[in-house]
Design a protein around this motif. Structure first.
Motif, short mmCIF file in Angstrom:
data_model
loop_
_atom_site.label_atom_id
_atom_site.label_comp_id
_atom_site.label_asym_id
_atom_site.label_seq_id
_atom_site.Cartn_x
_atom_site.Cartn_y
_atom_site.Cartn_z
N THR A 1 4.00 8.74 -2.92
CA THR A 1 2.77 9.66 -3.47
C THR A 1 1.31 8.90 -2.96
O THR A 1 0.14 8.55 -3.29
CB THR A 1 2.45 7.91 -4.79
OG1 THR A 1 2.80 7.34 -3.94
CG2 THR A 1 3.52 8.92 -5.78
N VAL A 2 1.56 8.93 -1.62
CA VAL A 2 0.48 8.00 -0.20
C VAL A 2 -0.15 9.87 0.04
O VAL A 2 0.41 10.55 0.76
CB VAL A 2 0.79 7.43 0.74
CG1 VAL A 2 0.13 7.50 1.91
CG2 VAL A 2 1.29 5.49 0.25
N SER B 1 -4.06 5.90 -4.49
CA SER B 1 -4.06 5.35 -2.98
C SER B 1 -4.83 5.04 -2.28
O SER B 1 -5.64 5.46 -2.49
CB SER B 1 -3.20 6.50 -2.38
OG SER B 1 -3.01 6.06 -1.07
N LEU C 1 0.92 -0.93 -0.39
CA LEU C 1 -0.31 0.25 0.07
C LEU C 1 0.87 1.03 0.06
O LEU C 1 -0.32 2.14 -0.12
CB LEU C 1 -1.08 0.09 1.68
CG LEU C 1 -2.22 -0.93 1.63
CD1 LEU C 1 -2.34 -0.98 2.55
CD2 LEU C 1 -3.07 -0.78 0.05
N PRO D 1 -1.69 9.72 -6.27
CA PRO D 1 -1.83 9.58 -5.23
C PRO D 1 -3.57 9.33 -5.65
O PRO D 1 -4.24 8.91 -4.87
CB PRO D 1 -1.91 10.76 -4.93
CG PRO D 1 -0.71 11.47 -5.20
CD PRO D 1 -0.77 10.86 -6.39
N ASP E 1 2.83 2.66 -2.58
CA ASP E 1 3.83 3.36 -3.09
C ASP E 1 3.20 3.07 -4.73
O ASP E 1 3.17 1.98 -5.21
CB ASP E 1 5.25 1.94 -3.72
CG ASP E 1 6.24 2.09 -2.74
OD1 ASP E 1 6.25 3.39 -2.15
OD2 ASP E 1 6.67 0.84 -2.64
N PRO E 2 1.38 3.92 -4.20
CA PRO E 2 0.65 3.51 -5.31
C PRO E 2 1.48 4.43 -6.84
O PRO E 2 1.99 5.42 -6.45
CB PRO E 2 -0.59 4.58 -5.13
CG PRO E 2 0.11 5.38 -4.05
CD PRO E 2 1.50 4.61 -3.54
#
Length: 268
Positions: free
Chosen positions: A179-180, A158, A149, A155, A151-152
């Motif tokens: 990117t979170v 996520s 969870l 954003p 490193d999507p």
């Protein structure tokens, strides 16, 4: 208010379905998923032996039959406590399996979400101040990586939001997992943030419902600055209507089923 706007607002279960079940317990989160919540909100603290647990207060006195600071207790100490009977001490409901009212680790909550059978988001709040400084964020990022969870690609993709009243905490998170999305929580509007800007490392505004009542233009200013607005803690039907009129992006509530119903969404 438009039908489309109502349906676009995400409903986040504050500490689970905490009006009906003991906050931060497996019982509360299972109920929130059953009620159809889009996401689950939790607070995390670090135990003396390095485990992240879902407990709001610095001490366990209010929500368990024990005493002491979370940071001074080991996970085994917390696991021996009852985090459920305080909720309805006179009725003493049977919550079933003791696991449902035992201390909840973040790892167990992540497992619950992974097995939910439908997409369920997470809004994880780091509590501050803490004796563990940056260790909370470090362990949190490590847990998110274990569950895929952290490193999507963007954003928007996520499933997790990290929230805090501490800009420093969010800055640490943003540096580790850019990117979170991060949510800057506020009880009052700081003069330097009245134009909708947020501290460095923060992507989403997280005002209290009190701010919206007294400063209804806050949502428009935040949106104009490019930020979503996630409002806490919204339980009163009039406040839900206010959030809809102002166009907020997410409502954080102790009553997910009732809020979903008011928004015209039938719980799953």
């Amino acid at each position: 208010m438009t039908h489309a706007r109502q349906h676009s607002i995400r409903v986040v279960a504050h500490r689970g379905a905490s009006e009906e079940a003991p906050e931060h317990t497996l019982a509360a989160y299972v109920k929130a998923i059953e009620d159809g919540a889009d996401a689950l909100e939790c607070d995390v603290r670090l135990t003396a032996d390095g485990h992240l647990v879902c407990v709001h207060d610095r001490r366990v006195n209010r929500t368990s039959n024990g005493r002491g600071a979370v940071s001074a207790l080991e996970l085994a100490d917390l696991a021996a406590l009852d985090f459920g009977s305080w909720k309805d001490r006179y009725e003493s409901p049977d919550w079933g399996d003791p696991e449902y009212t035992s201390v909840l680790t973040l790892e167990r909550l992540l497992e619950l979400v992974a097995d939910a059978g439908r997409p369920v988001g997470l809004a994880i709040e780091t509590k501050h101040p803490t004796r563990w400084a940056g260790q909370v964020e470090e362990r949190l990022v490590r847990q998110l990586r274990r569950f895929g969870l952290a490193d999507p690609a963007t954003p928007e993709e996520s499933a997790v939001r990290i929230m805090s009243f501490s800009a420093r905490s969010l800055h640490r998170v943003a540096a580790a997992v850019p990117t979170v999305p991060t949510v800057y929580l506020t009880q009052f509007v700081s003069p330097r943030l009245r134009d909708g800007r947020l501290p460095a490392g923060s992507r989403i505004a997280g005002p209290s419902i009190r701010i919206l009542r007294s400063n209804p233009t806050f949502v428009e200013r935040a949106h104009r600055a490019g930020h979503e607005v996630h409002v806490w803690t919204v339980d009163d039907p009039d406040d839900v209507d206010l959030c809809v009129r102002l166009g907020v992006d997410a409502i954080i509530t102790n009553r997910p089923r009732q809020v979903l119903s008011q928004l015209g969404r039938t719980p799953l």
